[in-house]
Design an enzyme around this catalytic site. Structure first.
Site, PDB file in Angstrom:
ATOM      1  N   THR A   1     -12.598   6.477  -5.038  1.00  0.00           N
ATOM      2  CA  THR A   1     -11.675   7.133  -5.971  1.00  0.00           C
ATOM      3  C   THR A   1     -12.414   8.150  -6.830  1.00  0.00           C
ATOM      4  O   THR A   1     -11.880   9.219  -7.152  1.00  0.00           O
ATOM      5  CB  THR A   1     -10.978   6.092  -6.859  1.00  0.00           C
ATOM      6  OG1 THR A   1     -10.344   5.113  -6.033  1.00  0.00           O
ATOM      7  CG2 THR A   1      -9.927   6.744  -7.736  1.00  0.00           C
TER       8      THR A   1
ATOM      9  N   GLN B   1       0.805  -1.214   0.000  1.00  0.00           N
ATOM     10  CA  GLN B   1       0.000   0.000   0.000  1.00  0.00           C
ATOM     11  C   GLN B   1       0.846   1.275   0.000  1.00  0.00           C
ATOM     12  O   GLN B   1       0.336   2.365  -0.214  1.00  0.00           O
ATOM     13  CB  GLN B   1      -0.917   0.015   1.227  1.00  0.00           C
ATOM     14  CG  GLN B   1      -1.779  -1.234   1.386  1.00  0.00           C
ATOM     15  CD  GLN B   1      -2.703  -1.430   0.212  1.00  0.00           C
ATOM     16  OE1 GLN B   1      -3.238  -0.466  -0.324  1.00  0.00           O
ATOM     17  NE2 GLN B   1      -2.897  -2.665  -0.206  1.00  0.00           N
TER      18      GLN B   1
ATOM     19  N   LYS C   1     -17.780   1.527  -1.474  1.00  0.00           N
ATOM     20  CA  LYS C   1     -16.320   1.539  -1.563  1.00  0.00           C
ATOM     21  C   LYS C   1     -15.812   1.944  -2.946  1.00  0.00           C
ATOM     22  O   LYS C   1     -14.876   2.719  -3.086  1.00  0.00           O
ATOM     23  CB  LYS C   1     -15.765   0.162  -1.212  1.00  0.00           C
ATOM     24  CG  LYS C   1     -14.275   0.019  -1.495  1.00  0.00           C
ATOM     25  CD  LYS C   1     -13.846  -1.418  -1.400  1.00  0.00           C
ATOM     26  CE  LYS C   1     -12.357  -1.547  -1.705  1.00  0.00           C
ATOM     27  NZ  LYS C   1     -12.007  -1.157  -3.065  1.00  0.00           N
TER      28      LYS C   1
ATOM     29  N   HIS D   1       1.747  12.181  -2.095  1.00  0.00           N
ATOM     30  CA  HIS D   1       0.579  12.950  -1.661  1.00  0.00           C
ATOM     31  C   HIS D   1       0.710  13.365  -0.200  1.00  0.00           C
ATOM     32  O   HIS D   1       0.399  14.501   0.166  1.00  0.00           O
ATOM     33  CB  HIS D   1      -0.675  12.105  -1.861  1.00  0.00           C
ATOM     34  CG  HIS D   1      -1.938  12.807  -1.483  1.00  0.00           C
ATOM     35  ND1 HIS D   1      -2.499  13.795  -2.243  1.00  0.00           N
ATOM     36  CD2 HIS D   1      -2.763  12.653  -0.415  1.00  0.00           C
ATOM     37  CE1 HIS D   1      -3.609  14.236  -1.678  1.00  0.00           C
ATOM     38  NE2 HIS D   1      -3.788  13.563  -0.555  1.00  0.00           N
TER      39      HIS D   1
END
Length: 323
Positions: free
Chosen positions: A207, A141, A203, A149
């Site tokens: 994005t 991850q 979910k 970021h």
């Protein structure tokens, strides 16, 4: 020559520090960029080198309770930040177009300064996202996008807060905090356990929500270039916000395409299952706590520790083989 270069560099540094908004001088970590930069360098050193070495021969930490508290704490903090941005100007005196920075010491102006600093400080708190990944050994991850970021935004926003606390340049901070309300609420539910999975049907839209925020931020900044006149004091901030929104839109769009269209972030067997319309179990990489950028494609079940909840799938497959 070296001495002259050093002297010139120090002159630039003192010039930059002298330009910091005097109303922020009493806030923690705002006296100079050194403390902020040191924190971010320590963060990068830990997540890229020290943390992985420390965890190399250790079992992953089980941090369920800590993650639940952390995520819902950020939900509450983000709600407060959005409310303060609204009350400091965006829902009261701002036009949502060319809004200058109120440099006075009026209560509303000082309120905007305070929430601008609080938004920046929330980015420091969110560095814990990656630290959780390291301690739980979820190295897959910790991507370039995630680290970039988390480190780039607090560094640039420190300068934005120091020179321009408020005005039209603060729009993207309010939008970002709004997105984080949704995002950390999702992660808090995911960390709470399987009984909350039925509430996580949205979910796959995470994005998309983040892509929407970058579109809004870029559009709001773009209008500056079509105004006949705008008295916003720091046009450089608008240019950077526009570049930020556009750049991250491209990066997140690429993630969306790779993960949800091409399915490259899924193991091959899971891609086949997804194409057949069955549930996807992503080998322990579902619903990870992070910044909404490290998820595999549409899955239906997870546990609070991010491991796949197979619902006795192995036994079921065994029965199917016998049949």
């Amino acid at each position: 020559m070296i001495q002259e270069t050093f002297s010139h560099t120090m002159d630039i540094y003192h010039y930059l520090v002298a330009g910091i908004d005097p109303r922020l001088k009493s806030y923690p970590l705002m006296q100079s960029p050194i403390s902020m930069s040191a924190i971010l360098l320590c963060y990068l050193f830990f997540v890229l080198y020290l943390g992985p070495r420390f965890m190399a021969k250790r079992k992953p930490f089980q941090l369920k309770e800590a993650m639940i508290v952390y995520n819902f704490m950020l939900v509450v903090l983000s709600i407060y930040i959005v409310y303060e941005f609204l009350m400091s100007g965006w829902a009261t005196t701002y036009t949502w177009r060319c809004d200058a920075i109120d440099t006075s010491n009026s209560p509303q102006a000082l309120r905007m300064v305070q929430v601008a600093w609080l938004f920046w400080f929330s980015k420091i708190i969110e560095l814990m996202d990656t630290i959780f990944f390291v301690l739980r050994k979820k190295h897959g991850q910790i991507t370039f996008l995630h680290i970039f970021h988390h480190s780039f935004m607090p560094w640039t926003w420190w300068w934005g807060v120091s020179y321009a606390p408020g005005g039209m340049g603060s729009f993207h901070a309010m939008v970002n905090s709004t997105v984080h309300i949704i995002m950390y609420f999702y992660y808090g539910l995911a960390a709470a356990g399987p009984r909350f999975q039925k509430f996580l049907w949205w979910k796959k839209y995470m994005t998309a929500i983040q892509l929407t925020q970058f579109v809004l931020v870029s559009l709001h900044a773009t209008q500056y270039y079509f105004m006949d006149r705008c008295d916003y004091q720091f046009p450089l901030v608008i240019h950077l916000v526009w570049m930020y929104g556009t750049f991250f839109f491209v990066l997140f769009s690429n993630f969306w395409f790779q993960a949800y269209v091409k399915g490259k972030r899924l193991p091959k067997q899971d891609v086949k299952q997804c194409q057949n319309g069955t549930a996807v179990y992503a080998n322990g990489k579902l619903h990870e706590n992070g910044n909404g950028i490290n998820h595999v494609a549409d899955a239906t079940t997870t546990t609070s520790n991010g491991s796949a909840h197979h619902e006795n799938g192995s036994a079921y497959l065994g029965k199917m083989k016998k049949a």
